[in-house]
Design a protein around this motif. Structure first.
Motif, short mmCIF file in Angstrom:
data_model
loop_
_atom_site.label_atom_id
_atom_site.label_comp_id
_atom_site.label_asym_id
_atom_site.label_seq_id
_atom_site.Cartn_x
_atom_site.Cartn_y
_atom_site.Cartn_z
N GLU A 329 0.88 -1.29 0.08
CA GLU A 329 -0.02 0.06 0.07
C GLU A 329 0.80 1.15 0.07
O GLU A 329 0.51 2.22 -0.61
CB GLU A 329 -0.81 -0.06 1.25
CG GLU A 329 -1.86 -1.20 1.30
CD GLU A 329 -2.87 -1.02 -0.31
OE1 GLU A 329 -3.24 0.03 -0.34
OE2 GLU A 329 -3.14 -2.25 -0.81
N LYS A 330 1.84 1.08 0.64
CA LYS A 330 2.78 2.43 0.80
C LYS A 330 3.52 2.73 -0.79
O LYS A 330 3.60 3.77 -0.95
CB LYS A 330 3.83 1.98 1.80
CG LYS A 330 3.32 2.18 3.25
CD LYS A 330 4.57 2.07 4.31
CE LYS A 330 4.07 2.04 5.57
NZ LYS A 330 5.19 1.64 6.81
N ALA A 331 3.96 1.59 -1.18
CA ALA A 331 4.53 1.57 -2.53
C ALA A 331 3.49 2.26 -3.65
O ALA A 331 4.04 2.72 -4.47
CB ALA A 331 4.94 0.05 -3.02
N LYS A 332 2.50 1.80 -3.43
CA LYS A 332 1.20 2.24 -4.39
C LYS A 332 1.14 3.82 -4.14
O LYS A 332 1.15 4.61 -5.25
CB LYS A 332 -0.16 1.86 -3.94
CG LYS A 332 -0.37 0.33 -4.73
CD LYS A 332 -1.44 -0.37 -3.95
CE LYS A 332 -2.75 0.33 -4.04
NZ LYS A 332 -3.88 -0.43 -3.40
N GLY A 333 1.52 4.46 -2.94
CA GLY A 333 1.11 5.59 -2.68
C GLY A 333 2.49 6.43 -3.29
O GLY A 333 2.58 7.56 -4.10
#
Length: 343
Positions: A329-333
Motif C-alpha cells: 500500500e505504501k509502494a502504491k502511494g
C-alpha cells in the motif's frame, strides 16, 4: 530511512528458524560425501521433484552451467528462448564454459513455438552442429514471471523424445509456477530430464540451488561442479536453510502472488503504464511516456521504494516475504506521487 525493496525476491532474509537450523546443523566434508545435512537436502529435493538424485550448488547460474556442461560437448548447439536467463544473465557462460552455441527462438510469454523448435533441430550431417539440449524456463523471468502451461511442456517433451534430445528446465522459481498451476512441482518436472531450482529467491535462503535429474547425470554433474570451483566442504550450515525452506516456505509463496496482483490492479489504471497481469510474483511494466526507466527508479528511491528494470522502457517489481501487504500500500502511494511528478 528504510526501503520497500521490490527489486527482486533474492533480497529476502533467512527466517529465524533457518538461522537456528544453521547454528545446530550437523556437518561433514561434502567433498567426501560426508555432510549429512547436504546429503539429506539433495535427497529431499530429488524426491520432491520426482528425480533420482540431486546436487547442491551455490547458485542457480552454477546449476544451469553445470547442467550444460553435463549434457553437451563443445561445438554442440542448444535450443533456448531468446530472452532466457541462461542466455541473458549468465555472463556468456554457455560459450565460455561449455563451448556451445545457442539457437535462439523468440517466444511469447516465454514459450517457443513448437514448430519453431522442430525446425531448429539440426539434421545429422558433417556440416551441422549437434543439437544436444533444449532449455525451458518456468517461470520465465523476462516474460514477467509467466508460467509455461503443462500442456505446452508436454508437447515440447514429446518432441524431444522423437529426436532423443534431453530437456533442461531452468526452474529457478518452479514452486511459484506450481502454486499458479495448482499442481505439485513434480508434475512440472516430469517434462524435463534435469531441473534446477533456487532456494535463495522466494524460499528465502541466504544462498544455494539444487540440480536434480537421473543418478548417472548427477554423478557426472558433481564432477562438472568441481571443474567450476563449486566443490563444497562443511556446507550443511547453509543446506540446513534449504531443508527448512522445502518444508515450510513453499505454500506461503501464494501470498507473494497476491501482493503482485494488488499492485497490478493499481498500476493497470495508470495511463502512463501498460502492465501485464502477473501469473506469479513478478510485474512487468511498460512505460508509455517519454521517460526512461532509470528516471523512474531514481525518483522511487528518493521516496523509499526500490525497483529495477528490464530495459529503458520496462520496469520490474518483484514481491516477496519481506515486503508486507502494508508495504504494498505504501509502494502504491510512492508510485502515484512519482508518476504525478513525471507526467
Amino acid at each position: 530511512m528504510g526501503f520497500i525493496d521490490l527489486r527482486s525476491d533474492t533480497v529476502t532474509k533467512p527466517t529465524e528458524e533457518m538461522r537456528k537450523a544453521m547454528y545446530s546443523a550437523e556437518v561433514g566434508d561434502d567433498g567426501y560425501g560426508e555432510d549429512p545435512t547436504v546429503n539429506f537436502l539433495e535427497e529431499k529435493a530429488a524426491e520432491i521433484l520426482g528425480k533420482e538424485a540431486g546436487l547442491f550448488v551455490v547458485s542457480g547460474t552454477m546449476g544451469n552451467q553445470v547442467a550444460l556442461l553435463t549434457w553437451t560437448r563443445p561445438g554442440d548447439e542448444v535450443i533456448l528462448e531468446s530472452e532466457s536467463h541462461i542466455y541473458y544473465y549468465e555472463a556468456g557462460g554457455m560459450a565460455a564454459n561449455s563451448g556451445v552455441q545457442p539457437f535462439l527462438i523468440d517466444g511469447k510469454d516465454g514459450m517457443m513455438p513448437i514448430e519453431e523448435i522442430r525446425k531448429a533441430i539440426r539434421p545429422k550431417g558433417r556440416v551441422f552442429p549437434n543439437t544436444s539440449l533444449i532449455v525451458l524456463e518456468n517461470t520465465h523471468n523476462r516474460a514477467g514471471g509467466k508460467v509455461l502451461p503443462l500442456g505446452y511442456m508436454k508437447e515440447v517433451y514429446e518432441l524431444s523424445r522423437e529426436h532423443n534430445i534431453p530437456i533442461h528446465l531452468d526452474g529457478a522459481r518452479i514452486f511459484n509456477a506450481a502454486i499458479h498451476l495448482k499442481v505439485s512441482a513434480k508434475e512440472i518436472a516430469k517434462y524435463a530430464d534435469s531441473v534446477m531450482f533456487c532456494l535463495s529467491k522466494g524460499l528465502s535462503c541466504p544462498m544455494g540451488s539444487l540440480l536434480v535429474g537421473p543418478k548417472e547425470f548427477i554423478e557426472e554433474a558433481r564432477r562438472k561442479r568441481q571443474r567450476l570451483g563449486g566443490g563444497l566442504r562443511q556446507a550443511g550450515v547453509v543446506a540446513a536453510c534449504g531443508i527448512v525452506a522445502l518444508e515450510k516456505m513453499i505454500d506461503r509463496l501464494e501470498e507473494d502472488h497476491e501482493k503482485a496482483k494488488i499492485l497490478y490492479e493499481f498500476l493497470k489504471d495508470m495511463e502512463i503504464f501498460n502492465v501485464e497481469r502477473p501469473d506469479t510474483n513478478i510485474l512487468k511494466v511498460k512505460i508509455k511516456i517519454n521517460k526512461k526507466a532509470r528516471e523512474f527508479l531514481a525518483e522511487f528511491k528518493k521516496y523509499g521504494l526500490l525497483a529495477t528494470s528490464f530495459d529503458d522502457e520496462t520496469l520490474r517489481f518483484v514481491t516477496h516475504k519481506d515486503v508486507s501487504f502494508e508495504d504494498i500500500e505504501k509502494a502504491k502511494g510512492i508510485i502515484y506521487k512519482v508518476c504525478k511528478l513525471m507526467d
